[in-house]
Design a protein around this motif. Structure first.
Motif, PDB file in Angstrom:
ATOM      1  N   ARG A 169       0.836  -1.212   0.000  1.00 23.48           N
ATOM      2  CA  ARG A 169       0.000   0.000   0.000  1.00 23.48           C
ATOM      3  C   ARG A 169       0.868   1.259   0.000  1.00 23.48           C
ATOM      4  O   ARG A 169       0.592   2.217  -0.749  1.00 23.48           O
ATOM      5  CB  ARG A 169      -0.944  -0.005   1.203  1.00 23.48           C
ATOM      6  CG  ARG A 169      -2.190  -0.862   0.999  1.00 23.48           C
ATOM      7  CD  ARG A 169      -3.194  -0.666   2.121  1.00 23.48           C
ATOM      8  NE  ARG A 169      -2.713  -1.241   3.375  1.00 23.48           N
ATOM      9  CZ  ARG A 169      -2.907  -2.514   3.727  1.00 23.48           C
ATOM     10  NH1 ARG A 169      -3.546  -3.338   2.918  1.00 23.48           N
ATOM     11  NH2 ARG A 169      -2.463  -2.958   4.888  1.00 23.48           N
ATOM     12  N   ASP A 170       1.917   1.279   0.814  1.00 23.53           N
ATOM     13  CA  ASP A 170       2.800   2.449   0.846  1.00 23.53           C
ATOM     14  C   ASP A 170       3.490   2.642  -0.505  1.00 23.53           C
ATOM     15  O   ASP A 170       3.558   3.765  -1.035  1.00 23.53           O
ATOM     16  CB  ASP A 170       3.853   2.282   1.946  1.00 23.53           C
ATOM     17  CG  ASP A 170       3.270   2.426   3.344  1.00 23.53           C
ATOM     18  OD1 ASP A 170       2.129   2.916   3.466  1.00 23.53           O
ATOM     19  OD2 ASP A 170       3.958   2.024   4.307  1.00 23.53           O
ATOM     20  N   ALA A 171       4.009   1.545  -1.063  1.00 30.74           N
ATOM     21  CA  ALA A 171       4.683   1.643  -2.352  1.00 30.74           C
ATOM     22  C   ALA A 171       3.710   2.057  -3.452  1.00 30.74           C
ATOM     23  O   ALA A 171       4.067   2.816  -4.357  1.00 30.74           O
ATOM     24  CB  ALA A 171       5.337   0.304  -2.697  1.00 30.74           C
ATOM     25  N   SER A 172       2.474   1.571  -3.362  1.00 31.39           N
ATOM     26  CA  SER A 172       1.475   1.907  -4.380  1.00 31.39           C
ATOM     27  C   SER A 172       1.187   3.398  -4.398  1.00 31.39           C
ATOM     28  O   SER A 172       0.976   3.990  -5.471  1.00 31.39           O
ATOM     29  CB  SER A 172       0.186   1.119  -4.132  1.00 31.39           C
ATOM     30  OG  SER A 172       0.394  -0.274  -4.306  1.00 31.39           O
ATOM     31  N   ARG A 173       1.171   4.014  -3.230  1.00 30.89           N
ATOM     32  CA  ARG A 173       0.942   5.459  -3.193  1.00 30.89           C
ATOM     33  C   ARG A 173       2.063   6.215  -3.911  1.00 30.89           C
ATOM     34  O   ARG A 173       1.810   7.150  -4.669  1.00 30.89           O
ATOM     35  CB  ARG A 173       0.815   5.935  -1.740  1.00 30.89           C
ATOM     36  CG  ARG A 173      -0.543   5.636  -1.117  1.00 30.89           C
ATOM     37  CD  ARG A 173      -0.725   6.382   0.193  1.00 30.89           C
ATOM     38  NE  ARG A 173       0.061   5.770   1.259  1.00 30.89           N
ATOM     39  CZ  ARG A 173      -0.383   4.807   2.057  1.00 30.89           C
ATOM     40  NH1 ARG A 173      -1.615   4.338   1.911  1.00 30.89           N
ATOM     41  NH2 ARG A 173       0.379   4.304   3.012  1.00 30.89           N
ATOM     42  N   THR A 174       3.302   5.785  -3.684  1.00 31.85           N
ATOM     43  CA  THR A 174       4.429   6.438  -4.352  1.00 31.85           C
ATOM     44  C   THR A 174       4.413   6.153  -5.850  1.00 31.85           C
ATOM     45  O   THR A 174       4.591   7.060  -6.669  1.00 31.85           O
ATOM     46  CB  THR A 174       5.761   5.965  -3.749  1.00 31.85           C
ATOM     47  OG1 THR A 174       5.737   6.113  -2.329  1.00 31.85           O
ATOM     48  CG2 THR A 174       6.924   6.754  -4.317  1.00 31.85           C
ATOM     49  N   LEU A 175       4.203   4.903  -6.203  1.00 33.41           N
ATOM     50  CA  LEU A 175       4.152   4.530  -7.621  1.00 33.41           C
ATOM     51  C   LEU A 175       3.018   5.264  -8.335  1.00 33.41           C
ATOM     52  O   LEU A 175       3.145   5.638  -9.508  1.00 33.41           O
ATOM     53  CB  LEU A 175       3.966   3.019  -7.756  1.00 33.41           C
ATOM     54  CG  LEU A 175       5.180   2.162  -7.398  1.00 33.41           C
ATOM     55  CD1 LEU A 175       4.768   0.724  -7.125  1.00 33.41           C
ATOM     56  CD2 LEU A 175       6.219   2.207  -8.528  1.00 33.41           C
ATOM     57  N   GLY A 176       1.924   5.481  -7.622  1.00 33.33           N
ATOM     58  CA  GLY A 176       0.766   6.138  -8.232  1.00 33.33           C
ATOM     59  C   GLY A 176       1.021   7.573  -8.640  1.00 33.33           C
ATOM     60  O   GLY A 176       0.290   8.120  -9.481  1.00 33.33           O
ATOM     61  N   THR A 177       2.059   8.194  -8.099  1.00 31.40           N
ATOM     62  CA  THR A 177       2.383   9.573  -8.504  1.00 31.40           C
ATOM     63  C   THR A 177       3.069   9.613  -9.872  1.00 31.40           C
ATOM     64  O   THR A 177       3.162  10.681 -10.476  1.00 31.40           O
ATOM     65  CB  THR A 177       3.296  10.248  -7.468  1.00 31.40           C
ATOM     66  OG1 THR A 177       4.557   9.563  -7.414  1.00 31.40           O
ATOM     67  CG2 THR A 177       2.653  10.230  -6.089  1.00 31.40           C
ATOM     68  N   ARG A 178       3.531   8.448 -10.339  1.00 35.10           N
ATOM     69  CA  ARG A 178       4.241   8.405 -11.621  1.00 35.10           C
ATOM     70  C   ARG A 178       3.581   7.488 -12.647  1.00 35.10           C
ATOM     71  O   ARG A 178       3.716   7.700 -13.846  1.00 35.10           O
ATOM     72  CB  ARG A 178       5.685   7.933 -11.385  1.00 35.10           C
ATOM     73  CG  ARG A 178       6.496   8.897 -10.534  1.00 35.10           C
ATOM     74  CD  ARG A 178       7.898   8.399 -10.292  1.00 35.10           C
ATOM     75  NE  ARG A 178       8.648   8.158 -11.518  1.00 35.10           N
ATOM     76  CZ  ARG A 178       9.917   7.745 -11.554  1.00 35.10           C
ATOM     77  NH1 ARG A 178      10.579   7.563 -10.413  1.00 35.10           N
ATOM     78  NH2 ARG A 178      10.526   7.551 -12.692  1.00 35.10           N
ATOM     79  N   ALA A 179       2.886   6.464 -12.181  1.00 33.54           N
ATOM     80  CA  ALA A 179       2.291   5.478 -13.088  1.00 33.54           C
ATOM     81  C   ALA A 179       0.949   5.957 -13.622  1.00 33.54           C
ATOM     82  O   ALA A 179       0.305   6.843 -13.048  1.00 33.54           O
ATOM     83  CB  ALA A 179       2.118   4.153 -12.359  1.00 33.54           C
ATOM     84  N   GLU A 180       0.511   5.348 -14.727  1.00 38.54           N
ATOM     85  CA  GLU A 180      -0.839   5.605 -15.228  1.00 38.54           C
ATOM     86  C   GLU A 180      -1.881   5.087 -14.241  1.00 38.54           C
ATOM     87  O   GLU A 180      -2.931   5.701 -14.041  1.00 38.54           O
ATOM     88  CB  GLU A 180      -1.025   4.920 -16.589  1.00 38.54           C
ATOM     89  CG  GLU A 180      -0.170   5.483 -17.701  1.00 38.54           C
ATOM     90  CD  GLU A 180      -0.319   4.677 -18.978  1.00 38.54           C
ATOM     91  OE1 GLU A 180      -1.293   3.905 -19.090  1.00 38.54           O
ATOM     92  OE2 GLU A 180       0.543   4.826 -19.872  1.00 38.54           O
ATOM     93  N   ALA A 181      -1.584   3.930 -13.647  1.00 40.91           N
ATOM     94  CA  ALA A 181      -2.505   3.338 -12.676  1.00 40.91           C
ATOM     95  C   ALA A 181      -1.748   2.327 -11.841  1.00 40.91           C
ATOM     96  O   ALA A 181      -0.762   1.734 -12.296  1.00 40.91           O
ATOM     97  CB  ALA A 181      -3.678   2.652 -13.393  1.00 40.91           C
ATOM     98  N   VAL A 182      -2.205   2.122 -10.620  1.00 39.17           N
ATOM     99  CA  VAL A 182      -1.705   1.058  -9.749  1.00 39.17           C
ATOM    100  C   VAL A 182      -2.939   0.312  -9.242  1.00 39.17           C
ATOM    101  O   VAL A 182      -3.782   0.896  -8.553  1.00 39.17           O
ATOM    102  CB  VAL A 182      -0.882   1.607  -8.572  1.00 39.17           C
ATOM    103  CG1 VAL A 182      -0.389   0.456  -7.700  1.00 39.17           C
ATOM    104  CG2 VAL A 182       0.300   2.432  -9.086  1.00 39.17           C
ATOM    105  N   ILE A 183      -3.031  -0.953  -9.606  1.00 33.80           N
ATOM    106  CA  ILE A 183      -4.260  -1.714  -9.380  1.00 33.80           C
ATOM    107  C   ILE A 183      -3.991  -2.842  -8.390  1.00 33.80           C
ATOM    108  O   ILE A 183      -3.194  -3.754  -8.679  1.00 33.80           O
ATOM    109  CB  ILE A 183      -4.773  -2.312 -10.705  1.00 33.80           C
ATOM    110  CG1 ILE A 183      -4.978  -1.200 -11.735  1.00 33.80           C
ATOM    111  CG2 ILE A 183      -6.069  -3.095 -10.482  1.00 33.80           C
ATOM    112  CD1 ILE A 183      -5.190  -1.705 -13.152  1.00 33.80           C
ATOM    113  N   PRO A 184      -4.633  -2.828  -7.214  1.00 36.20           N
ATOM    114  CA  PRO A 184      -4.482  -3.952  -6.289  1.00 36.20           C
ATOM    115  C   PRO A 184      -5.031  -5.227  -6.913  1.00 36.20           C
ATOM    116  O   PRO A 184      -6.080  -5.197  -7.581  1.00 36.20           O
ATOM    117  CB  PRO A 184      -5.327  -3.520  -5.077  1.00 36.20           C
ATOM    118  CG  PRO A 184      -5.537  -2.056  -5.231  1.00 36.20           C
ATOM    119  CD  PRO A 184      -5.529  -1.776  -6.698  1.00 36.20           C
ATOM    120  N   LEU A 185      -4.335  -6.336  -6.707  1.00 38.09           N
ATOM    121  CA  LEU A 185      -4.771  -7.621  -7.267  1.00 38.09           C
ATOM    122  C   LEU A 185      -5.526  -8.424  -6.222  1.00 38.09           C
ATOM    123  O   LEU A 185      -5.264  -8.331  -5.030  1.00 38.09           O
ATOM    124  CB  LEU A 185      -3.561  -8.404  -7.769  1.00 38.09           C
ATOM    125  CG  LEU A 185      -2.718  -7.724  -8.848  1.00 38.09           C
ATOM    126  CD1 LEU A 185      -1.621  -8.660  -9.313  1.00 38.09           C
ATOM    127  CD2 LEU A 185      -3.583  -7.286 -10.033  1.00 38.09           C
TER     128      LEU A 185
END
Length: 286
Positions: free
Chosen positions: A167-183
């Motif tokens: 969850r923490d990494a997803s927040r950071t990745l989400g600032t640069r990625a098109e989308a971050v989708i939990p599986l």
């Protein structure tokens, strides 16, 4: 033409899968039921979605449906593939197709694998869309408890770890990625958190003799064909290593006149193949 059969893994499962296959292979279904202690047909057709998403059941159901689908396709078409590959759990279906073991032995291995992975404890995974592997690795330097689990396409990378860490990494990745989708998964698969599961599964593998492969199988761990002498060790290592799907598909696309065909529920791998083809240099791997 080089005919390649590809088998999907967790994420391709859905209620109703195998509906047309179970009546055609009642003897194999009965043997699967006896080994598992429950009805595989009822699991696939009638079980609640949360049960089918439990890795202990997901893996066994996908293996059975994939193996029956392979047998059915070969019977109907009369064509045996020149190469096979599978994504994560799908690799065990590919190995069945290649003759590494019979139907029931493969199911027994998958059941042990699923149980070992379930015992590893809860975890989380997320798909990162729109960043390259290098870009994801750069972000993860600030999140050292998260691993890259699947290299599905050039800009579709799956990360794995504990729930809080992902969850923490997803927040950071989400600032640069098109989308971050939990599986929708129940564990931190293909990460360091599967180390105990890999050890346990290695002990299971040591009790089985895997037959020489009759068809080349491209390994998740290396993106190159398995060798008979390292097959068991690579299957153990698969639990803690990333699935190198992009490299695997590119290897297959370099074969003479490749025809890649997905065998199993859904079209997840077909979509990934299209993305990998589109990202390849012009003329390089078409």
């Amino acid at each position: 033409m080089t005919l390649v059969h590809l088998f999907p893994g967790q994420g391709a499962h859905r209620q109703g899968m195998g509906r047309e296959l179970f009546p055609r292979y009642p003897h194999l279904v009965r043997r699967a039921d006896a080994l598992l202690g429950y009805s595989i047909e009822e699991l696939c057709l009638d079980a609640p979605a949360d049960k089918l998403a439990d890795t202990r059941y997901t893996q066994c159901s996908l293996y059975v449906v994939g193996a029956l689908g392979y047998l059915d396709l070969v019977r109907e078409s009369g064509e045996v593939p020149d190469y096979v590959a599978g994504h994560s759990l799908g690799e065990f279906v590919a190995l069945f197709a290649a003759g590494a073991y019979d139907f029931l032995t493969g199911l027994e291995l998958v059941r042990h694998r699923a149980e070992a992975m379930a015992k590893a404890g809860p975890g989380a995974m997320a798909a990162v869309i729109g960043l390259s592997e290098d870009e994801v690795r750069e972000v993860l330097t600030a999140h050292p408890d998260v691993d890259i689990a699947n290299l599905n396409a050039p800009t579709q990378i799956v990360v794995s770890g504990t729930g809080d860490a992902v969850r923490d990494a997803s927040r950071t990745l989400g600032t640069r990625a098109e989308a971050v989708i939990p599986l929708r998964v129940s564990g931190a698969f293909h990460s360091r958190h599967m180390a105990a599961a890999a050890e346990e599964f290695g002990r299971v593998l040591s009790r089985h003799r895997l037959a020489p492969l009759r068809i080349p199988v491209v390994a998740n761990t290396t993106a190159r064909p398995h060798t008979d002498d390292r097959l068991a060790s690579e299957l153990q290592r698969q639990l803690t290593s990333p699935v190198r799907w992009t490299e695997s598909v590119r290897h297959l696309l370099r074969l003479p006149a490749p025809h890649l065909r997905e065998v199993g529920p859904g079209q997840v791998l077909t979509g990934l193949i299209d993305k990998i083809r589109d990202a390849a240099p012009v003329g390089a791997e078409r």
